[in-house]
Design an enzyme around this catalytic site. Structure first.
Site, PDB file in Angstrom:
ATOM      1  CG  HIS A 279      -1.925   2.117  -6.202  1.00  0.00           C
ATOM      2  ND1 HIS A 279      -3.140   1.483  -6.364  1.00  0.00           N
ATOM      3  CD2 HIS A 279      -0.980   1.226  -6.631  1.00  0.00           C
ATOM      4  CE1 HIS A 279      -2.927   0.284  -6.883  1.00  0.00           C
ATOM      5  NE2 HIS A 279      -1.623   0.106  -7.047  1.00  0.00           N
ATOM      6  CD  GLU A 280       2.795   1.700  -7.060  1.00  0.00           C
ATOM      7  OE1 GLU A 280       3.267   0.659  -6.538  1.00  0.00           O
ATOM      8  OE2 GLU A 280       2.046   1.670  -8.045  1.00  0.00           O
ATOM      9  CG  HIS A 283       1.336  -2.198  -3.504  1.00  0.00           C
ATOM     10  ND1 HIS A 283       0.350  -3.147  -3.574  1.00  0.00           N
ATOM     11  CD2 HIS A 283       1.219  -1.450  -4.643  1.00  0.00           C
ATOM     12  CE1 HIS A 283      -0.322  -3.006  -4.704  1.00  0.00           C
ATOM     13  NE2 HIS A 283       0.177  -1.975  -5.370  1.00  0.00           N
ATOM     14  CD  GLU A 359      -1.835  -3.723  -7.898  1.00  0.00           C
ATOM     15  OE1 GLU A 359      -2.005  -2.492  -7.794  1.00  0.00           O
ATOM     16  OE2 GLU A 359      -0.714  -4.262  -7.791  1.00  0.00           O
TER      17      GLU A 359
END
Length: 424
Positions: A279-280, A283, A359
């Site tokens: 997930h990070e 970004h 997100e």
């Protein structure tokens, strides 16, 4: 209308507002789970004990109430400083201190910073007490105060720099002060984002490369597959402060970092950690940090424009009662930051909606990368448990507080991939 009457009406209006917020959060919309998803992976009764569910509802409602309490409290603080001449008194004291403009601004900024610290201290203290009582905070009072004193000096320095720039351009450029201020903010924001991971963040916590080298290797493999040039994953000793779980991306350029709280390392299994890190990494892949910077600068441009237009009107009509002699006076800066605060809050639903979209894209990237539905769901369930968060918060809370999708939305989104991966 006299100052006394204005103050009385202001207090009455504030108390009515607080009453309505209290009824909304504690009685009208408590974020209950709808019958159609009861018993599913979204239902807190599946992954929380009865005590945890009750505490989550209580603690979340208290946190939300304190948030909505503080916003207009801040605006009233700025307004009363001007109405009762405290802004003017601080300006006179600063003017008497020195003939040098920088020293005058420094003195004014310091007085205002001290006063702000005192006025907002009770709310921050109550927040810490509740976090401590509900087992979220692990900080002692002295450790908590240390963080707030560090924050005081950082806030003071930033206030001094910003005020120096704004007052300089107001006095030198007149009506176009807002435009020159915005141009000067662009390199400042970029510089601050660049130094934050290596200068600001270490003032609060210790950051070290991930000690579990096997796990770090797997995370760096995910990064390499995504085309992210990362040499380390960092862990931070947040267990000294909180029992909550988190990971994040911060910084730009060569100082950009992927950071894991040590609470995540201690309480999540490897598959769950890889889901979070995917997930990070998303970004990075989708350049959300840079998009966020551009969005912030755009909103700052709009905010400064409207502030400049409204300042002239307010000073012309109410300058006498607010004891503001001119736009270039030091006390006028209180009106500027008050207006910026109102505009920022007004724009927060839009900003949060954009953040939630990013997100959700990061969640999509994570589940499509690790292809582990159970790990994604259990991660979000543990996030809810660790921070006593509502799975389905009230809609106003979502609009004004949530930069992430609600846990209900995130769990259901990951759950929607179950059929796809079970068939593979």
């Amino acid at each position: 209308m006299s100052k006394r009457k204005i103050t009385i009406y202001l207090i009455i209006g504030y108390l009515i507002y607080l009453g309505l917020i209290y009824l909304y959060l504690f009685h009208w919309d408590k974020g209950d789970i709808s019958p159609e998803i009861a018993g599913t992976s979204v239902d807190p009764s599946i992954f929380m004990t009865e005590t945890e569910r009750i505490q989550a509802e209580q603690y979340s409602s208290i946190r939300h109430f304190l948030f909505f309490l503080q916003i207009p409290y801040e605006w009233i603080f700025y307004f009363l400083l001007l109405l009762f001449g405290w802004g003017k008194r601080m300006e006179k004291l600063a003017e008497q201190t020195s003939t040098f403009q920088l020293i005058k601004i420094g003195v004014f900024s310091f007085y205002f910073s001290v006063l702000s610290f005192i006025v907002f201290y009770p709310i921050r203290f109550v927040s810490w007490v509740y976090a401590k009582n509900y087992g979220i905070s692990t900080q002692s009072f002295s450790y908590w105060m240390k963080d707030h004193l560090i924050r005081f000096w950082i806030d003071f320095l930033l206030l001094f720099l910003i005020m120096t720039v704004v007052i300089f351009f107001i006095r030198k450029k007149g009506e176009r002060w807002w435009l020159y201020t915005w141009f000067s903010a662009v390199p400042f924001v970029l510089f601050f984002m660049y130094i934050q991971p290596v200068v600001i963040d270490p003032l609060y916590n210790e950051f070290t490369p991930l000690t579990n080298k096997s796990l770090e290797g797997k995370i760096l493999s995910l990064a390499e597959e995504a085309g992210v040039d990362a040499e380390h994953v960092y862990e931070v000793d947040m267990s000294l402060k909180t029992n909550a779980l988190n990971a994040y991306v911060t910084g730009i350029g060569g100082n950009a970092r992927i950071v894991l709280w040590d609470t995540v390392i201690e309480r999540l299994d490897e598959e769950e950690i890889l889901f979070i890190m995917a997930h990070e990494i998303a970004h990075y892949v989708e350049k959300h940090i840079y998009i966020g910077i551009v969005g912030y600068l755009l909103l700052l441009f709009i905010g400064l424009f409207f502030t400049a237009k409204w300042m002239n009107v307010v000073i012309r009509k109410f300058g006498k009662i607010l004891q503001i002699d001119s736009l270039g006076s030091l006390s006028s800066f209180l009106l500027i930051i008050g207006m910026i605060s109102v505009l920022s809050f007004s724009a927060s639903p839009l900003v949060n909606a954009a953040s939630r979209y990013q997100e959700m894209r990061a969640d999509r990237y994570a589940i499509e990368t690790v292809k582990n539905v159970d790990a994604g769901i259990s991660t979000f369930q543990k996030l809810a448990k660790s921070s006593l968060s509502q799975v389905n918060p009230p809609i106003l809370v979502k609009w004004f507080r949530y930069g992430h999708p609600t846990l209900k939305e995130r769990i259901l989104f990951v759950e929607s991939y179950r059929d796809s991966y079970e068939k593979q």
